[in-house]
Design an enzyme around this catalytic site. Sequence first.
Site, mmCIF file in Angstrom:
data_model
loop_
_atom_site.group_PDB
_atom_site.id
_atom_site.type_symbol
_atom_site.label_atom_id
_atom_site.label_comp_id
_atom_site.label_asym_id
_atom_site.label_seq_id
_atom_site.Cartn_x
_atom_site.Cartn_y
_atom_site.Cartn_z
ATOM 1 N N HIS A 54 2.545 -11.880 51.687
ATOM 2 C CA HIS A 54 2.792 -10.647 52.081
ATOM 3 C C HIS A 54 1.646 -10.364 53.052
ATOM 4 C CE1 HIS A 54 4.606 -6.810 51.225
ATOM 5 N NE2 HIS A 54 3.486 -6.239 51.545
ATOM 6 N N GLU A 98 9.661 -2.147 56.400
ATOM 7 C CA GLU A 98 8.912 -2.791 55.382
ATOM 8 C C GLU A 98 9.865 -2.977 53.756
ATOM 9 O OE1 GLU A 98 4.599 -3.359 55.687
ATOM 10 O OE2 GLU A 98 4.838 -1.823 53.842
ATOM 11 N N SER A 99 9.508 -4.046 53.456
ATOM 12 C CA SER A 99 10.160 -4.330 51.634
ATOM 13 C C SER A 99 9.497 -3.854 50.974
ATOM 14 C CB SER A 99 10.511 -5.682 51.966
ATOM 15 O OG SER A 99 9.314 -6.433 51.648
ATOM 16 N N HIS A 100 10.058 -3.235 49.860
ATOM 17 C CA HIS A 100 9.573 -3.358 48.529
ATOM 18 C C HIS A 100 10.494 -3.588 47.547
ATOM 19 C CE1 HIS A 100 5.768 -0.485 47.502
ATOM 20 N NE2 HIS A 100 5.517 -1.709 48.072
ATOM 21 N N ASP A 122 2.086 3.839 57.469
ATOM 22 C CA ASP A 122 1.768 2.782 58.528
ATOM 23 C C ASP A 122 1.957 3.765 59.959
ATOM 24 O OD1 ASP A 122 1.338 0.528 57.568
ATOM 25 O OD2 ASP A 122 3.353 -0.034 56.972
ATOM 26 N N ASP A 273 -4.151 2.533 57.028
ATOM 27 C CA ASP A 273 -3.732 2.787 55.737
ATOM 28 C C ASP A 273 -4.104 1.629 54.791
ATOM 29 O OD1 ASP A 273 -1.329 1.304 56.158
ATOM 30 O OD2 ASP A 273 -0.974 2.036 54.238
ATOM 31 N N GLU A 317 -4.005 -1.235 44.290
ATOM 32 C CA GLU A 317 -3.001 -0.720 45.370
ATOM 33 C C GLU A 317 -2.790 0.753 45.163
ATOM 34 O OE1 GLU A 317 0.080 -3.413 46.620
ATOM 35 O OE2 GLU A 317 -1.434 -4.841 47.007
ATOM 36 N N GLN A 319 -1.811 4.196 45.579
ATOM 37 C CA GLN A 319 -1.136 4.886 46.712
ATOM 38 C C GLN A 319 -2.076 6.040 47.394
ATOM 39 O OE1 GLN A 319 2.112 3.824 47.900
ATOM 40 N NE2 GLN A 319 0.789 2.233 46.820
ATOM 41 N N SER A 535 9.572 -10.821 53.408
ATOM 42 C CA SER A 535 9.719 -10.924 51.980
ATOM 43 C C SER A 535 10.202 -12.177 51.578
ATOM 44 C CB SER A 535 10.504 -9.580 51.605
ATOM 45 O OG SER A 535 10.815 -9.706 50.096
#
Lengths: 725, 225
Positions: A54, A98-100, A122, A273, A317, A319, A535
């Site tokens: 990642h 971006e992937s989640h 970002d 960030d 992580e 937020q 990803s």
Amino acid sequence: MITFTEPTEQDIRNEKLYADMGLTDGEYDKVIGILGREPNYTETGIFSVMWSEHCSYKHSKPLLKQFPTTGDRVLMGPGEGAGVVDIGDNQAVVFKVESHNHPSAVEPYQGAATGVGGIIRDIVSIGARPVGLLNSLRFGELSEPNNRRLLRGVVAGIGGYGNCIGIPTVSGEVEFDPSYDGNPLVNAMCVGTIDHDKIQKGTARGIGNKVIYVGLKTGRDGIHGATFASEELTEASESKRPSVQIGDPFTGKKLMEATLDAIRQPELVGIQDMGAAGLTSSSAEMAAKGESGIALHLDQVPVREDGITPYEMMLSETQERMLLVVEDGSEDKFLDMFEGYELDSAVIGEVTDTDRLELFFHGEKYADIPVQPLSDEAPVYILEGEAPEQDATPYSYGDQNLNAVFDALIGHPTHGSKSYIYEQYDNQVGANTVQKSGFGAGVVRVEGTDKAIAMAIDGKSRYVYADPLNGGKEAVAQTFRSIISTGALPLAMTDCLNYGSPEKPEIYHQLEASTRGMAEACEVLSTPVVSGNVSLYNESKGTILPTPVIGMVGLIEDVNFMAGVEISAGDALYLVGETTKSFAGSQIEKLIDNDIRKQARHIDLKLEYARGMDLRGRLIDGEVKKIAPVGRGGIAIKLAQLSAFHHLGMDVEINLDGEDLFAENASRYIVIAPAGLDLKDGTEIGRLTDEGFHIGTHDLTIDRSIDAISNTWEGAIPQCMTSTD
Amino acid sequence: MKFAVVKFPGSNCDRDMLNAAVKAGGEAEYVDYRETSLEAYDGVLVPGGFSFGDYLRSGAMASVAPITRAIKEAAASGKPVLGVCNGFQILTEIGLLPGALIFNDTHTFISRNEVLTITNNETAFTSGYEKGESVIFPVAHGEGHYYCDDETHETLVENNRIVLTYNDNPNGSRADIAGIVNEAGNVFGLMPHPERALETLLGSDDGMRLFEKMNDWEANHDHIH
């Protein structure tokens, strides 16, 4: 004095604790080589997240190098939080996708919400104000209750964050296919605008300058999230739910406004960030870019509870956090400003001349790592791909009940109206949305000007599976077509590569060949890649289809041409582009064969570009009223979608076989314009009418009422979602 | 007219509201929720968004913010007070308007353009419209179901205080109610967003007349009452 009880260096080595964190034996040895000693617990954790797929792109870096990343308008390419592209008048557009995926699989609401929050930060960390959000989603079929649960949660999560923070979601796309069962894809894209002189970089330089932490207090959430995102999903993944972070859009909103305020201050040196790998990646990457060292005093970090260890702090992580480097002596100005926004902030460190990342907690040193190797010397793996056998069997659907195929496709969630989804997203906040979700790209006016940004996102995984090289080209070309169809000039793109495990030769081949195809398309279509995300390891019950998702932006110089265009009965319909029996990866193939033949697909990129630019010019000039790219399901489905969307009938005769209506050739458009127009490679195929939907071919006639078409199209997703779960 | 756009943390339609007031010819400034006076302003605009995140109940936290007392004073002194979306929720929370806004019947957020009917054009807010006129304003809310008891509803009907109704009720609101005024006619709350309907390019310019009439409040208000 040892404050915390942690495994010792010997424990880590003897019990291979590094392996639990995702480091291989070889990588662990490399860490020892860099440090000249065995890493302690905190250091092992830091290396494991920084060298995760990642964060380090260790399996994809050589492939990403193929992409063209420069161009006349590119102000900032990959490597920073997001790409920046010039739109004239000292303004620029900033964007990234971006992937989640993994978090959304185990906790759909928060997984999707934090995906949106992360991509917004970002954009904001570059200094841009976000003006539009997009998303690309993949789920298994909605006949499965679990996929309905995931869709509900993901859509609510995207809306929950985006609506609250007040950025319009203006476009998106979704596809349903069994390969995504239990492994949904959630790719979020954010687009912002900025003045050239405000562009920020994530850099830490200037010895003695201060490091400021601002945002939510650090908790124990999302520890090892980046590592989790780089693993295959298994039954045990449910237990990784604590790796999923919790979104707080209210704090996100305050942080966004505070950050945009901070960026106007001349004393700001750098900002980044805290996304994947949190405090670790933000501090290490900023130090690496600034060619400096950084020392952090972790006892100063605002924390949610006592007893959080340096290890947990560095890997959390949590937020809604940002890390800033500001000029020495200006720190109080920033802290006061953040106080005004009711945000927690603190000076937690300083830039040093050591070229090392040093972590202290109550005076005791918990990590001492040289910055450059940590950030830049992640191992790179070049794997071997293996092309699968080709299947040359010709297709024939002529003897199928094609009227039933038509009804099934128009009523399938992949092709039906997506209003169930996009009506849950605020798509007009900001009062600049010229074209919102519903049909094609989003268009957002640049506030205070006549300019507008067109933004689109798309992916064509079945084509990529059938023919990775040409499928990769088509994924880019399809998004290009969406941008062209608004009248915008395509500027640049961002990509999110969603694939299975690269350690499997066939998957690596998909990755290698499709990125090669994408790179070629970017070159020919003049859309350099300015940002992106990877990803991998999207494997749950099986491997997902290879799904490169393309986000693209375009520029409309004067958006006012879009006002007052009315589509009405009497307008002529044109088909532009060649139709052959191109069925590899098509929707009729999915419906009838429930398979994808590995068979060549075809696209002529030079033709694609010339045709797109020609039609774009005609749209801006008012010669044509609408251009609609033909995509999944072919001509029949595009005509039905247009009919349902505008609630108008059609009277169409096409000089083709019935099955050809479902062929999926590249580079085709349906154009709506006055009759009698001479369009290059175009044929007039009929008219819009006030009643009845009719398509005639050599051997197939489709006749429906407008209401029948509309109801089937509009009900495609709701009829699945109203099932009681 | 000089309008205050009250800004709570989490307000996100504040810029749109300010732009609308200015576009209609007025002046407008942001006023922080920690302020305690609105005396310098001729009218008050409470914008949409998610004040304090709306993690408790829409508008509940905003209702105890320092600025609340000043909003009530402005209303009592006869100044126009407009609350849109979260602003409407706040006006009901602080008691300037009756009833409450509860979750949409669908239990999902709803964002789309709605066709609405001006059911009362005899307010100083809506005098620019025809009675029974159809207008298009976007809606974007999760808690937009207007709820009130029978007695309140009767009062609203009797006093002609229902100003705006949905043609195709998206959220389950009682009697399709989209917007109401207070008894004095100077406080207007509505869920749809007129400030997003100022230009045909963006889908509708039907909201413009509302802001123009507010900017011409004195003459307009005297004319009505």
